[in-house]
Design a protein around this motif. Sequence first.
Motif, PDB file in Angstrom:
ATOM      1  N   LYS A 273      14.485 -72.322 -55.099  1.00  0.00           N
ATOM      2  CA  LYS A 273      13.793 -72.166 -56.338  1.00  0.00           C
ATOM      3  C   LYS A 273      14.931 -72.398 -57.519  1.00  0.00           C
ATOM      4  CE  LYS A 273      11.401 -68.603 -59.055  1.00  0.00           C
ATOM      5  NZ  LYS A 273      11.012 -67.359 -59.039  1.00  0.00           N
ATOM      6  N   VAL A 274      14.487 -72.876 -58.710  1.00  0.00           N
ATOM      7  CA  VAL A 274      15.095 -73.284 -59.972  1.00  0.00           C
ATOM      8  C   VAL A 274      14.714 -72.305 -60.865  1.00  0.00           C
ATOM      9  CG1 VAL A 274      14.118 -75.510 -60.486  1.00  0.00           C
ATOM     10  CG2 VAL A 274      16.505 -74.709 -61.391  1.00  0.00           C
ATOM     11  N   ASN A 275      15.638 -71.538 -61.608  1.00  0.00           N
ATOM     12  CA  ASN A 275      14.872 -70.760 -62.629  1.00  0.00           C
ATOM     13  C   ASN A 275      15.290 -71.589 -64.068  1.00  0.00           C
ATOM     14  OD1 ASN A 275      14.770 -69.143 -60.250  1.00  0.00           O
ATOM     15  ND2 ASN A 275      14.147 -67.316 -61.651  1.00  0.00           N
ATOM     16  N   GLY A 276      14.194 -71.346 -64.979  1.00  0.00           N
ATOM     17  CA  GLY A 276      14.655 -71.605 -66.279  1.00  0.00           C
ATOM     18  C   GLY A 276      15.528 -70.610 -66.997  1.00  0.00           C
TER      19      GLY A 276
ATOM     20  N   ALA B 201      17.341 -66.754 -65.557  1.00  0.00           N
ATOM     21  CA  ALA B 201      18.486 -67.396 -64.773  1.00  0.00           C
ATOM     22  C   ALA B 201      19.159 -66.124 -63.866  1.00  0.00           C
ATOM     23  CB  ALA B 201      19.633 -67.754 -65.900  1.00  0.00           C
ATOM     24  N   TYR B 202      18.875 -65.025 -64.299  1.00  0.00           N
ATOM     25  CA  TYR B 202      19.503 -63.984 -63.420  1.00  0.00           C
ATOM     26  C   TYR B 202      18.593 -63.761 -62.122  1.00  0.00           C
ATOM     27  CZ  TYR B 202      15.155 -61.713 -65.650  1.00  0.00           C
ATOM     28  OH  TYR B 202      13.876 -61.486 -65.935  1.00  0.00           O
ATOM     29  N   GLU B 203      17.613 -64.391 -61.928  1.00  0.00           N
ATOM     30  CA  GLU B 203      16.628 -63.783 -60.974  1.00  0.00           C
ATOM     31  C   GLU B 203      17.384 -63.789 -59.565  1.00  0.00           C
ATOM     32  OE1 GLU B 203      13.137 -65.750 -58.743  1.00  0.00           O
ATOM     33  OE2 GLU B 203      12.422 -65.011 -60.590  1.00  0.00           O
ATOM     34  N   ALA B 204      18.344 -64.884 -59.282  1.00  0.00           N
ATOM     35  CA  ALA B 204      18.824 -65.120 -57.693  1.00  0.00           C
ATOM     36  C   ALA B 204      19.818 -63.679 -57.532  1.00  0.00           C
ATOM     37  CB  ALA B 204      19.421 -66.284 -57.490  1.00  0.00           C
ATOM     38  N   ALA B 205      20.556 -63.474 -58.581  1.00  0.00           N
ATOM     39  CA  ALA B 205      21.499 -62.382 -58.307  1.00  0.00           C
ATOM     40  C   ALA B 205      20.741 -61.129 -58.425  1.00  0.00           C
ATOM     41  CB  ALA B 205      22.357 -62.267 -59.726  1.00  0.00           C
ATOM     42  N   LEU B 206      19.667 -60.978 -59.183  1.00  0.00           N
ATOM     43  CA  LEU B 206      19.078 -59.704 -59.096  1.00  0.00           C
ATOM     44  C   LEU B 206      18.445 -59.591 -57.795  1.00  0.00           C
ATOM     45  CD1 LEU B 206      17.895 -56.985 -60.401  1.00  0.00           C
ATOM     46  CD2 LEU B 206      15.998 -58.708 -61.321  1.00  0.00           C
TER      47      LEU B 206
ATOM     48  N   ASP C  39      24.556 -69.441 -59.285  1.00  0.00           N
ATOM     49  CA  ASP C  39      24.228 -68.933 -60.438  1.00  0.00           C
ATOM     50  C   ASP C  39      24.343 -69.971 -61.259  1.00  0.00           C
ATOM     51  OD1 ASP C  39      23.560 -66.224 -59.252  1.00  0.00           O
ATOM     52  OD2 ASP C  39      25.747 -65.669 -59.362  1.00  0.00           O
ATOM     53  N   ASN C  40      25.487 -70.764 -61.306  1.00  0.00           N
ATOM     54  CA  ASN C  40      25.530 -71.751 -62.511  1.00  0.00           C
ATOM     55  C   ASN C  40      24.493 -72.850 -62.690  1.00  0.00           C
ATOM     56  OD1 ASN C  40      27.984 -70.846 -63.106  1.00  0.00           O
ATOM     57  ND2 ASN C  40      29.158 -72.115 -61.607  1.00  0.00           N
ATOM     58  N   ARG C  41      23.852 -73.251 -61.581  1.00  0.00           N
ATOM     59  CA  ARG C  41      22.468 -74.044 -61.547  1.00  0.00           C
ATOM     60  C   ARG C  41      21.307 -73.307 -61.706  1.00  0.00           C
ATOM     61  NH1 ARG C  41      23.867 -78.952 -57.671  1.00  0.00           N
ATOM     62  NH2 ARG C  41      24.694 -77.174 -56.184  1.00  0.00           N
ATOM     63  N   ARG C  42      21.274 -72.011 -61.346  1.00  0.00           N
ATOM     64  CA  ARG C  42      20.379 -71.125 -61.351  1.00  0.00           C
ATOM     65  C   ARG C  42      19.418 -71.284 -60.187  1.00  0.00           C
ATOM     66  NH1 ARG C  42      20.149 -72.832 -67.090  1.00  0.00           N
ATOM     67  NH2 ARG C  42      18.228 -74.023 -66.496  1.00  0.00           N
TER      68      ARG C  42
END
Length: 182
Positions: free
Chosen positions: A81-84, A88-93, A113-116
Amino acid sequence: MRQRSGLTWRPSRGSLSAERVVPDPVAPWTSSVFVEEARAWVAAQLAPRGSRLTGEWEQPHARVWSSTIWFETTEGRVWFKVNGSGTAYEAALITLLGELRPGLAPDVIAHDDNRRWSLTRDGGPILRSIVAPDALWPYWERLLPRYAEAQLALAEHRARLLSTGPPDLGPAQLPWEYRRLL
């Protein structure tokens, strides 16, 4: 309206015959260059875990806010998944949720996190794809108490959860958000 090379052509205001170029916001995520870069990243994340791509993949979602691609692997399906910028915080959350409440969120294999970008294990079929709409209620009745319990338990971790980047929409913020929306 027609599409050409990631650009959408639409009539400009005030003229039905004039055209202008409006960038297609999902074009970067659907290009062959992006898909190949994502595939290479996924393969690199799987290799140390003893898994490899088998070749099958599909990009079922490409939206302004995110895009997903599933890849078949020797260990089963995984989701890239790539987030807009808005999520952008979704992966860390999701990673933190997995630590605090295992089994509540998808199992995050890796994230950048840099590429989301994030890579998760497949969580099984989407409920609405296997159950008729009128038969969903018994599933929701079992699922919602579990999520309610999680919300209560996660309240003590509020600061950690907010540190991953989501907007603070707690009760104290609601009056400000209400005014902002008006």
